[in-house]
Design a protein around this motif. Structure first.
Motif, PDB file in Angstrom:
ATOM      1  N   THR A 168       0.834  -1.204   0.000  1.00 46.74           N
ATOM      2  CA  THR A 168       0.000   0.000   0.000  1.00 46.74           C
ATOM      3  C   THR A 168       0.869   1.254   0.000  1.00 46.74           C
ATOM      4  O   THR A 168       0.594   2.224  -0.720  1.00 46.74           O
ATOM      5  N   GLU A 169       1.948   1.227   0.785  1.00 45.97           N
ATOM      6  CA  GLU A 169       2.827   2.399   0.890  1.00 45.97           C
ATOM      7  C   GLU A 169       3.527   2.690  -0.429  1.00 45.97           C
ATOM      8  O   GLU A 169       3.649   3.853  -0.843  1.00 45.97           O
ATOM      9  N   LEU A 170       4.007   1.650  -1.105  1.00 44.97           N
ATOM     10  CA  LEU A 170       4.681   1.863  -2.390  1.00 44.97           C
ATOM     11  C   LEU A 170       3.705   2.364  -3.445  1.00 44.97           C
ATOM     12  O   LEU A 170       4.070   3.202  -4.283  1.00 44.97           O
ATOM     13  N   MET A 171       2.472   1.867  -3.418  1.00 45.19           N
ATOM     14  CA  MET A 171       1.476   2.370  -4.363  1.00 45.19           C
ATOM     15  C   MET A 171       1.185   3.846  -4.121  1.00 45.19           C
ATOM     16  O   MET A 171       0.991   4.613  -5.070  1.00 45.19           O
ATOM     17  N   GLU A 172       1.156   4.239  -2.872  1.00 44.15           N
ATOM     18  CA  GLU A 172       0.944   5.658  -2.561  1.00 44.15           C
ATOM     19  C   GLU A 172       2.078   6.511  -3.115  1.00 44.15           C
ATOM     20  O   GLU A 172       1.858   7.621  -3.604  1.00 44.15           O
ATOM     21  N   GLN A 173       3.306   5.981  -3.079  1.00 46.86           N
ATOM     22  CA  GLN A 173       4.460   6.730  -3.571  1.00 46.86           C
ATOM     23  C   GLN A 173       4.426   6.925  -5.082  1.00 46.86           C
ATOM     24  O   GLN A 173       4.990   7.888  -5.586  1.00 46.86           O
ATOM     25  N   LYS A 178      -5.931   2.800  -6.854  1.00 45.61           N
ATOM     26  CA  LYS A 178      -7.035   1.998  -7.379  1.00 45.61           C
ATOM     27  C   LYS A 178      -7.120   0.607  -6.756  1.00 45.61           C
ATOM     28  O   LYS A 178      -8.070  -0.126  -7.016  1.00 45.61           O
ATOM     29  N   GLU A 179      -6.154   0.232  -5.950  1.00 40.05           N
ATOM     30  CA  GLU A 179      -6.149  -1.099  -5.343  1.00 40.05           C
ATOM     31  C   GLU A 179      -5.965  -0.986  -3.837  1.00 40.05           C
ATOM     32  O   GLU A 179      -5.194  -0.167  -3.361  1.00 40.05           O
ATOM     33  N   ASN A 180      -6.688  -1.825  -3.126  1.00 39.89           N
ATOM     34  CA  ASN A 180      -6.522  -1.904  -1.673  1.00 39.89           C
ATOM     35  C   ASN A 180      -7.097  -3.244  -1.234  1.00 39.89           C
ATOM     36  O   ASN A 180      -8.283  -3.370  -0.971  1.00 39.89           O
ATOM     37  N   ASN A 181      -6.242  -4.263  -1.208  1.00 36.80           N
ATOM     38  CA  ASN A 181      -6.712  -5.608  -0.918  1.00 36.80           C
ATOM     39  C   ASN A 181      -5.747  -6.288   0.056  1.00 36.80           C
ATOM     40  O   ASN A 181      -4.692  -5.738   0.390  1.00 36.80           O
ATOM     41  N   PRO A 182      -6.081  -7.484   0.533  1.00 32.22           N
ATOM     42  CA  PRO A 182      -5.218  -8.156   1.521  1.00 32.22           C
ATOM     43  C   PRO A 182      -3.796  -8.406   1.036  1.00 32.22           C
ATOM     44  O   PRO A 182      -2.871  -8.435   1.858  1.00 32.22           O
ATOM     45  N   LEU A 183      -3.604  -8.583  -0.270  1.00 31.80           N
ATOM     46  CA  LEU A 183      -2.251  -8.807  -0.772  1.00 31.80           C
ATOM     47  C   LEU A 183      -1.399  -7.556  -0.592  1.00 31.80           C
ATOM     48  O   LEU A 183      -0.246  -7.649  -0.167  1.00 31.80           O
ATOM     49  N   ASN A 184      -1.948  -6.389  -0.905  1.00 37.09           N
ATOM     50  CA  ASN A 184      -1.213  -5.143  -0.686  1.00 37.09           C
ATOM     51  C   ASN A 184      -0.886  -4.960   0.793  1.00 37.09           C
ATOM     52  O   ASN A 184       0.213  -4.524   1.146  1.00 37.09           O
ATOM     53  N   SER A 185      -1.827  -5.302   1.664  1.00 40.94           N
ATOM     54  CA  SER A 185      -1.584  -5.198   3.109  1.00 40.94           C
ATOM     55  C   SER A 185      -0.521  -6.189   3.564  1.00 40.94           C
ATOM     56  O   SER A 185       0.315  -5.869   4.429  1.00 40.94           O
ATOM     57  N   PHE A 186      -0.529  -7.391   2.983  1.00 45.13           N
ATOM     58  CA  PHE A 186       0.488  -8.393   3.300  1.00 45.13           C
ATOM     59  C   PHE A 186       1.870  -7.872   2.932  1.00 45.13           C
ATOM     60  O   PHE A 186       2.837  -8.008   3.702  1.00 45.13           O
ATOM     61  N   PHE A 187       1.971  -7.246   1.773  1.00 42.84           N
ATOM     62  CA  PHE A 187       3.254  -6.688   1.351  1.00 42.84           C
ATOM     63  C   PHE A 187       3.672  -5.515   2.240  1.00 42.84           C
ATOM     64  O   PHE A 187       4.863  -5.285   2.446  1.00 42.84           O
ATOM     65  N   ILE A 210      12.057   3.930  -7.087  1.00 41.46           N
ATOM     66  CA  ILE A 210      11.293   4.614  -6.045  1.00 41.46           C
ATOM     67  C   ILE A 210      12.207   5.112  -4.937  1.00 41.46           C
ATOM     68  O   ILE A 210      12.110   6.260  -4.491  1.00 41.46           O
ATOM     69  N   ASP A 211      13.092   4.246  -4.486  1.00 37.98           N
ATOM     70  CA  ASP A 211      14.117   4.620  -3.517  1.00 37.98           C
ATOM     71  C   ASP A 211      15.228   3.587  -3.623  1.00 37.98           C
ATOM     72  O   ASP A 211      15.235   2.769  -4.541  1.00 37.98           O
ATOM     73  N   GLU A 212      16.161   3.600  -2.696  1.00 34.02           N
ATOM     74  CA  GLU A 212      17.325   2.716  -2.817  1.00 34.02           C
ATOM     75  C   GLU A 212      16.982   1.240  -2.639  1.00 34.02           C
ATOM     76  O   GLU A 212      17.801   0.371  -2.954  1.00 34.02           O
ATOM     77  N   LYS A 213      15.766   0.925  -2.185  1.00 33.76           N
ATOM     78  CA  LYS A 213      15.408  -0.469  -1.941  1.00 33.76           C
ATOM     79  C   LYS A 213      14.231  -0.979  -2.773  1.00 33.76           C
ATOM     80  O   LYS A 213      13.893  -2.165  -2.691  1.00 33.76           O
ATOM     81  N   HIS A 214      13.614  -0.112  -3.580  1.00 32.89           N
ATOM     82  CA  HIS A 214      12.399  -0.512  -4.274  1.00 32.89           C
ATOM     83  C   HIS A 214      12.399   0.007  -5.710  1.00 32.89           C
ATOM     84  O   HIS A 214      12.608   1.204  -5.936  1.00 32.89           O
ATOM     85  N   THR A 215      12.145  -0.922  -6.667  1.00 34.56           N
ATOM     86  CA  THR A 215      12.165  -0.555  -8.082  1.00 34.56           C
ATOM     87  C   THR A 215      10.949  -1.135  -8.796  1.00 34.56           C
ATOM     88  O   THR A 215      10.672  -2.340  -8.704  1.00 34.56           O
ATOM     89  N   LEU A 216      10.241  -0.271  -9.497  1.00 35.28           N
ATOM     90  CA  LEU A 216       9.147  -0.659 -10.384  1.00 35.28           C
ATOM     91  C   LEU A 216       9.706  -0.812 -11.788  1.00 35.28           C
ATOM     92  O   LEU A 216      10.394   0.086 -12.288  1.00 35.28           O
ATOM     93  N   LEU A 217       9.424  -1.952 -12.430  1.00 38.13           N
ATOM     94  CA  LEU A 217       9.959  -2.241 -13.752  1.00 38.13           C
ATOM     95  C   LEU A 217       8.857  -2.497 -14.760  1.00 38.13           C
ATOM     96  O   LEU A 217       7.824  -3.103 -14.444  1.00 38.13           O
ATOM     97  N   PHE A 218       9.101  -2.067 -15.992  1.00 34.89           N
ATOM     98  CA  PHE A 218       8.238  -2.423 -17.108  1.00 34.89           C
ATOM     99  C   PHE A 218       9.086  -2.740 -18.338  1.00 34.89           C
ATOM    100  O   PHE A 218       9.333  -3.886 -18.683  1.00 34.89           O
ATOM    101  N   GLU A 219       9.614  -1.713 -18.984  1.00 38.59           N
ATOM    102  CA  GLU A 219      10.409  -1.926 -20.177  1.00 38.59           C
ATOM    103  C   GLU A 219      11.910  -2.108 -19.884  1.00 38.59           C
ATOM    104  O   GLU A 219      12.621  -2.762 -20.633  1.00 38.59           O
ATOM    105  N   LYS A 220      12.351  -1.551 -18.797  1.00 36.39           N
ATOM    106  CA  LYS A 220      13.771  -1.586 -18.463  1.00 36.39           C
ATOM    107  C   LYS A 220      14.214  -2.996 -18.091  1.00 36.39           C
ATOM    108  O   LYS A 220      13.472  -3.758 -17.473  1.00 36.39           O
ATOM    109  N   ILE A 221      15.424  -3.344 -18.477  1.00 42.64           N
ATOM    110  CA  ILE A 221      16.038  -4.613 -18.102  1.00 42.64           C
ATOM    111  C   ILE A 221      17.255  -4.310 -17.245  1.00 42.64           C
ATOM    112  O   ILE A 221      18.184  -3.607 -17.694  1.00 42.64           O
TER     113      ILE A 221
END
Length: 224
Positions: A168-173, A178-187, A210-221
């Motif tokens: 949930t916190e990373l999605m806020e960043q 649009k999502e708020n379910n038990p899986l997001n809370s588990f993470f 996002i920061d030094e410990k979290h990366t969102l990927l799509f096209e980048k390898i």
């Protein structure tokens, strides 16, 4: 060598792994891997086109690993025999395409990888259950329990976390509300309590450090 990238949505975004976009593959062997952070899309209908892309990947120099996303055919995926590979449970789609199942800890090249696929389809009301949407996109109780058990066995410490969606916190960043379910809370709980070096995820069709410990990927390898 271990590389990682975002959703491939076969056939839509798989060409990011061709020789023009992923030049490093000329130096790789089947002992090297690329990890796809969900929405692989290569186990969807067993169509002629899909089988072509599976063969295309199988003929590559590297081994393809993937966690499941929300856009997978779970009826087909779960028909594959569950086997053990590098310390965790997997489905072998073929000799060099491997589904890393939920809640597992794998030892790959001396590093520990915790994997947990799945996500919620926000457009599921426009899809047909069993044809373009499956309720198994979100984890069941047993998958959460297995994840916790495996993390306990590893003293709640791994090197890398590979998921499809995020806390949930990373999605806020990334301004995704649009999502708020038990899986997001588990993470969110894992983000707080689990010791890890880096967390990679996909799902949101963007490339963001996002920061030094979290990366969102799509096209980048990226090389891990």
């Amino acid at each position: 060598m271990i590389y990682i990238t975002g959703d491939t949505h076969i056939p839509n975004d798989i060409k990011k792994l061709d020789e023009c976009n992923f030049k490093e593959q000329v130096e790789l062997s089947k002992n090297d891997s690329i990890i796809i952070t969900g929405d692989f899309g290569g186990v969807w209908s067993n169509s002629k086109e899909e089988l072509y892309w599976r063969k295309w990947l199988q003929d590559k120099s590297f081994t393809t690993l993937f966690v499941d996303g929300n856009h997978e055919n779970f009826d087909l995926l779960n028909k594959y025999e569950v086997k053990e590979w590098n310390g965790g449970k997997v489905h072998f789609i073929n000799d060099s395409i491997i589904h890393l199942m939920r809640g597992q800890v794998f030892n790959i090249e001396g590093k520990k990888f915790f994997t947990f696929g799945g996500a919620e389809s926000i457009d599921k009301y426009n899809r047909v259950e069993g044809k373009s949407w499956w309720k198994e996109e979100l984890p069941c109780k047993e998958e959460y329990e297995e994840a916790l058990d495996n993390l306990y066995k590893n003293n709640w410490e791994v090197d890398y976390v590979i998921t499809h969606t995020a806390s949930t916190e990373l999605m806020e960043q990334i301004c995704w509300v649009k999502e708020n379910n038990p899986l997001n809370s588990f993470f969110s709980m894992l983000q707080r309590d689990l010791k890890y070096k880096h967390w990679y995820f996909g799902h949101f069709h963007d490339d963001i450090e996002i920061d030094e410990k979290h990366t969102l990927l799509f096209e980048k390898i990226m090389n891990i």
